[in-house]
Design a protein around this motif. Structure first.
Motif, mmCIF file in Angstrom:
data_model
loop_
_atom_site.group_PDB
_atom_site.id
_atom_site.type_symbol
_atom_site.label_atom_id
_atom_site.label_comp_id
_atom_site.label_asym_id
_atom_site.label_seq_id
_atom_site.Cartn_x
_atom_site.Cartn_y
_atom_site.Cartn_z
ATOM 1 N N ASP A 289 -23.545 -16.738 51.017
ATOM 2 C CA ASP A 289 -23.140 -15.972 52.033
ATOM 3 C C ASP A 289 -22.758 -17.096 53.202
ATOM 4 N N THR A 290 -21.628 -16.828 53.871
ATOM 5 C CA THR A 290 -21.200 -17.791 54.902
ATOM 6 C C THR A 290 -20.618 -16.996 56.072
ATOM 7 N N ASP A 291 -20.399 -17.742 57.129
ATOM 8 C CA ASP A 291 -19.901 -17.136 58.294
ATOM 9 C C ASP A 291 -18.377 -16.527 57.909
ATOM 10 N N PHE A 292 -17.787 -16.681 56.817
ATOM 11 C CA PHE A 292 -16.496 -15.979 56.460
ATOM 12 C C PHE A 292 -16.690 -15.303 55.566
ATOM 13 N N GLY A 293 -17.867 -14.542 55.114
ATOM 14 C CA GLY A 293 -18.211 -13.512 54.147
ATOM 15 C C GLY A 293 -18.801 -14.349 52.871
ATOM 16 N N THR A 294 -18.915 -13.602 52.011
ATOM 17 C CA THR A 294 -19.504 -13.926 50.661
ATOM 18 C C THR A 294 -18.680 -14.726 49.996
ATOM 19 N N ARG A 295 -18.678 -15.836 49.689
ATOM 20 C CA ARG A 295 -17.681 -16.617 48.934
ATOM 21 C C ARG A 295 -18.139 -17.379 47.832
ATOM 22 N N LEU A 296 -17.009 -17.619 46.678
ATOM 23 C CA LEU A 296 -17.256 -18.537 45.727
ATOM 24 C C LEU A 296 -17.074 -19.890 45.947
ATOM 25 N N HIS A 297 -18.178 -20.742 45.438
ATOM 26 C CA HIS A 297 -18.246 -22.301 45.516
ATOM 27 C C HIS A 297 -17.997 -22.503 44.028
ATOM 28 N N GLN A 298 -17.329 -23.691 43.892
ATOM 29 C CA GLN A 298 -17.135 -24.233 42.576
ATOM 30 C C GLN A 298 -17.636 -25.780 42.264
ATOM 31 N N GLN A 299 -18.097 -26.175 41.310
ATOM 32 C CA GLN A 299 -18.625 -27.575 41.041
ATOM 33 C C GLN A 299 -18.139 -27.899 39.860
ATOM 34 N N PRO A 300 -17.730 -29.233 39.485
ATOM 35 C CA PRO A 300 -17.315 -29.513 38.219
ATOM 36 C C PRO A 300 -18.794 -29.388 37.336
ATOM 37 N N ALA A 301 -18.501 -29.002 36.065
ATOM 38 C CA ALA A 301 -19.728 -28.653 35.280
ATOM 39 C C ALA A 301 -20.416 -29.755 35.206
ATOM 40 N N ARG A 302 -21.735 -29.634 35.154
ATOM 41 C CA ARG A 302 -22.803 -30.778 35.285
ATOM 42 C C ARG A 302 -22.533 -31.752 33.949
ATOM 43 N N GLU A 303 -22.008 -31.001 32.729
ATOM 44 C CA GLU A 303 -21.848 -32.149 31.906
ATOM 45 C C GLU A 303 -20.692 -33.120 31.901
ATOM 46 N N LEU A 304 -20.118 -32.884 32.941
ATOM 47 C CA LEU A 304 -19.108 -34.083 33.304
ATOM 48 C C LEU A 304 -19.640 -35.380 33.737
ATOM 49 N N LEU A 305 -20.963 -35.254 34.153
ATOM 50 C CA LEU A 305 -21.680 -36.365 34.575
ATOM 51 C C LEU A 305 -21.772 -37.531 33.282
ATOM 52 N N LYS A 306 -21.598 -36.859 32.172
ATOM 53 C CA LYS A 306 -21.857 -37.732 30.954
ATOM 54 C C LYS A 306 -20.360 -38.700 30.867
ATOM 55 N N LEU A 307 -19.552 -38.355 31.493
ATOM 56 C CA LEU A 307 -18.102 -38.906 31.500
ATOM 57 C C LEU A 307 -18.189 -40.204 32.683
ATOM 58 N N ARG A 308 -19.155 -40.150 33.370
ATOM 59 C CA ARG A 308 -19.358 -41.274 34.430
ATOM 60 C C ARG A 308 -19.436 -42.654 33.800
ATOM 61 N N GLY A 309 -18.486 -43.624 33.873
ATOM 62 C CA GLY A 309 -18.590 -45.031 33.475
ATOM 63 C C GLY A 309 -19.274 -45.769 34.488
ATOM 64 N N GLN A 310 -18.539 -47.310 34.586
ATOM 65 C CA GLN A 310 -18.736 -47.946 35.666
ATOM 66 C C GLN A 310 -18.624 -47.352 36.908
ATOM 67 N N ARG A 311 -19.535 -47.548 38.030
ATOM 68 C CA ARG A 311 -19.389 -47.200 39.315
ATOM 69 C C ARG A 311 -18.995 -48.365 40.212
ATOM 70 N N ILE A 312 -18.005 -47.867 41.071
ATOM 71 C CA ILE A 312 -17.378 -48.870 42.225
ATOM 72 C C ILE A 312 -17.764 -48.276 43.346
ATOM 73 N N PRO A 313 -18.806 -48.939 44.131
ATOM 74 C CA PRO A 313 -19.057 -48.363 45.331
ATOM 75 C C PRO A 313 -18.115 -48.587 46.601
ATOM 76 N N LEU A 314 -17.667 -47.702 47.257
ATOM 77 C CA LEU A 314 -16.804 -47.971 48.481
ATOM 78 C C LEU A 314 -17.725 -48.388 49.579
ATOM 79 N N GLU A 315 -17.258 -49.773 49.831
ATOM 80 C CA GLU A 315 -18.265 -50.223 50.674
ATOM 81 C C GLU A 315 -18.022 -50.529 52.408
ATOM 82 N N MET A 316 -16.751 -49.937 52.797
ATOM 83 C CA MET A 316 -16.473 -50.372 53.971
ATOM 84 C C MET A 316 -17.099 -49.302 54.857
ATOM 85 N N PRO A 317 -17.551 -49.737 56.164
ATOM 86 C CA PRO A 317 -18.564 -48.745 57.248
ATOM 87 C C PRO A 317 -17.536 -47.676 57.568
ATOM 88 N N ARG A 318 -16.365 -48.228 57.896
ATOM 89 C CA ARG A 318 -15.648 -47.068 58.587
ATOM 90 C C ARG A 318 -14.159 -47.022 58.025
#
Ligand code: FRU
Length: 540
Positions: free
Chosen positions: A355-384
């Motif tokens: 339920d949102t201010d713009f009616g009842t809306r669908l939200h989508q997220q990549p299926a949780r199984e895709l977490l398995k495909l995460r390899g090396q993490r590269i942090p983005l470190e710039m503050p701005r």
């Protein structure tokens, strides 16, 4: 191919002959030495060879997710339609299986669905085990060419060996055509509250509902849509399913409809209604239809997500709804610059209702199984993220141009007006851009730009301008969560609404990522936007 594979009027079973048209059990994402191998996606499902369009018959059964798809194995453009077939235990790695359904003397095999007939209501089951039953549309090419109107009808087939072989029902068609030209794409589910099978079907400018006790005998119940908004094209590939509204816990019914042409940013696209289903009639909730910002609720604002539907019978632990779409657009699908295969599916996505201010809306997220495909993490470190550019070199990723990105930006205390996230080749000549703008004129909108992302001239309508999606909120942090593949981007903004999916064809892989923002800092304001969190993950 029309005419092969079935004895007239009799039951026809998939044969070894048909099976040999697809290589058995090759890893779905295997790279080959083909000239277009550098375009083959790494995250996304593609057919082993030949043409693919809509996902079909998505069903979960005995530990396997089945994905069938509209397929022409003998050519790289649309042609005599088969159902290609793949299975997965985790939605992430797919194993190709032989073709499930091939055309016969009744016609091509168009889109449809599959269910687990747990009560063996159809009588097709053997040995006390439930059969899988597929519903599809027969498209009689000869009748269409002869100028008839009634060339599409609904039919069924069943399998008692976990979908490995299929037998077409002798009594097909189970729903003959009633003179409607576009009459197709049956999507069936067990309607537990009303103890019946319910089917939703596309009928030109509307959907039709049918019900059945046994999947063979169908009764027409009602129509929906002829007087609803959105009729620039024909309606196709509908689906009806229940989903809990996260905020209230109340169940609403979602009706997905694909339209071609008339999509959000041109060509084909998929939209939805939220409403109620009483076993025979669908009624949209008024407040859920036109919003002040948009008259139609689009599943995806990108050009490349069509004919998507959800998996049936997913283990009901949390009533998960998993959506997949065809990552192309009828505007140019037959001309995209791959040759050995054509097109990919979107990632599997989990759907939720809010339920949102713009009616009842669908939200989508990549299926949780895709977490398995995460390899090396590269942090983005710039503050701005400020004026001028910050470029991140991604040339060392194990798969060039293939990564997941998630960043959260704080918009407060800055009067910066535009954010660009630009993915480019080593020279910077070809690039794909994801952006956010609060400049007047493009007020509070997300956009993508593929005009210089490589090959575009195979079709003038492929990249005529920006692809735009509204930002629903004016407040809070802005989030961009995206999967970049060799030839596509799926961007989930602000937690999954809106979503924007695009394909593109760079000559060289995109190995540089540039973050920048524009707009002058006013008094008391800071330049640029602050990055709250940012990560990139290589493909495992
Ligand atoms: C949608 C569609 C369906 C049809 C199928 C034919 O993309 O046009 O309506 O069943 O493709 O391949």
């Amino acid at each position: 191919l029309l005419g092969c594979g079935g004895a007239p009027g009799g039951e026809s079973t998939s044969t070894a002959d048909q099976a040999s048209t697809a290589p058995a059990a090759a890893p779905a994402n295997e790279k080959s030495a083909a000239p277009d191998a550098h375009y083959r996606p790494a995250y996304h499902f593609t057919p082993p060879a030949g043409w693919m369009n809509d996902p079909n018959g998505m069903v979960y059964f005995e530990g396997e997710y089945h994905l069938f798809y509209q397929h022409f194995p003998d050519g790289n453009t649309w042609g005599p339609m088969h159902w290609g077939h793949a299975v997965s235990s985790d939605l992430v790695t797919w194993e190709h299986l032989p073709i499930a359904l091939a055309p016969d003397e009744k016609g091509y095999i168009f889109s449809g669905s599959a269910v687990v007939d747990r009560g063996n209501t159809s009588g097709f089951g053997q040995g006390g085990r439930p059969p899988l039953v597929a519903m599809f549309t027969y498209h009689d090419m000869a009748a269409e060419k002869a100028g008839k109107q009634d060339f599409q009808s609904q039919a069924i087939a069943y399998s008692n060996d976990r979908g490995r072989t299929w037998t077409k029902y002798a009594g097909n068609p189970v729903i003959p055509n009633q003179g409607v030209r576009d009459f197709r794409d049956p999507k069936v589910f067990w309607d537990a509250a009303h103890r019946q099978w319910t089917m939703v079907l596309a009928a030109q400018d509307r959907v039709q509902f049918f019900s059945s006790p046994d999947l063979k005998n169908w009764t027409y119940r009602s129509d929906f849509g002829a007087s609803a908004p959105n009729h620039a094209g024909v309606w196709e590939c509908p689906e009806l399913f229940p989903l809990k509204i996260s905020e209230s816990g109340e169940t609403a019914w979602v009706l997905l409809v694909s339209i071609n042409p008339g999509g959000a940013n041109g060509g084909s696209g998929t939209f939805y209604f939220v409403g109620d289903w009483d076993g025979s009639t669908f009624r949209p909730r008024k407040e859920a239809i036109p919003t002040p910002q948009d008259t139609v609720q689009w599943v995806d604002y990108g050009r490349d997500n069509y004919a998507g539907v959800t998996f049936s019978d997913v283990p009901a632990t949390d009533g998960r709804r998993i959506f997949m779409g065809w990552m192309s657009n009828w505007d140019y699908a037959n001309e995209v610059p791959t040759t050995t295969w054509r097109s990919a599916m979107t990632l599997p996505r989990e759907l939720t209702l809010h339920d949102t201010d713009f009616g009842t809306r669908l939200h989508q997220q990549p299926a949780r199984e895709l977490l398995k495909l995460r390899g090396q993490r590269i942090p983005l470190e710039m503050p701005r993220i400020g004026d001028g550019t910050t470029t991140i070199d991604l040339s060392q990723l194990p798969a060039a141009g293939v990564f997941e990105l998630d960043l959260t930006i704080d918009l407060v205390d800055s009067d910066a007006e535009e954010l660009y996230l630009t993915l480019s080749d080593a020279t910077g000549e070809q690039f794909y851009r994801v952006g956010y703008s609060r400049r007047s004129g493009v007020d509070n909108a997300f956009f993508t730009d593929r005009r210089q992302a490589g090959q575009t001239d195979f079709r003038p309508s492929f990249a005529p301008g920006l692809t735009v999606a509204p930002r629903w909120s004016n407040e809070g942090n802005l989030r961009i969560h995206a999967f970049f593949d060799r030839t596509s981007a799926e961007v989930f903004f602000d937690g999954g609404d809106p979503v924007l999916t695009d394909i593109f064809f760079p000559t060289e892989p995109f190995t540089q990522l540039t973050l920048e923002s524009y707009g002058s800092a006013g008094e008391g304001m800071q330049e640029g936007w602050s990055l709250v969190e940012g990560s990139i993950w290589a493909l495992e």
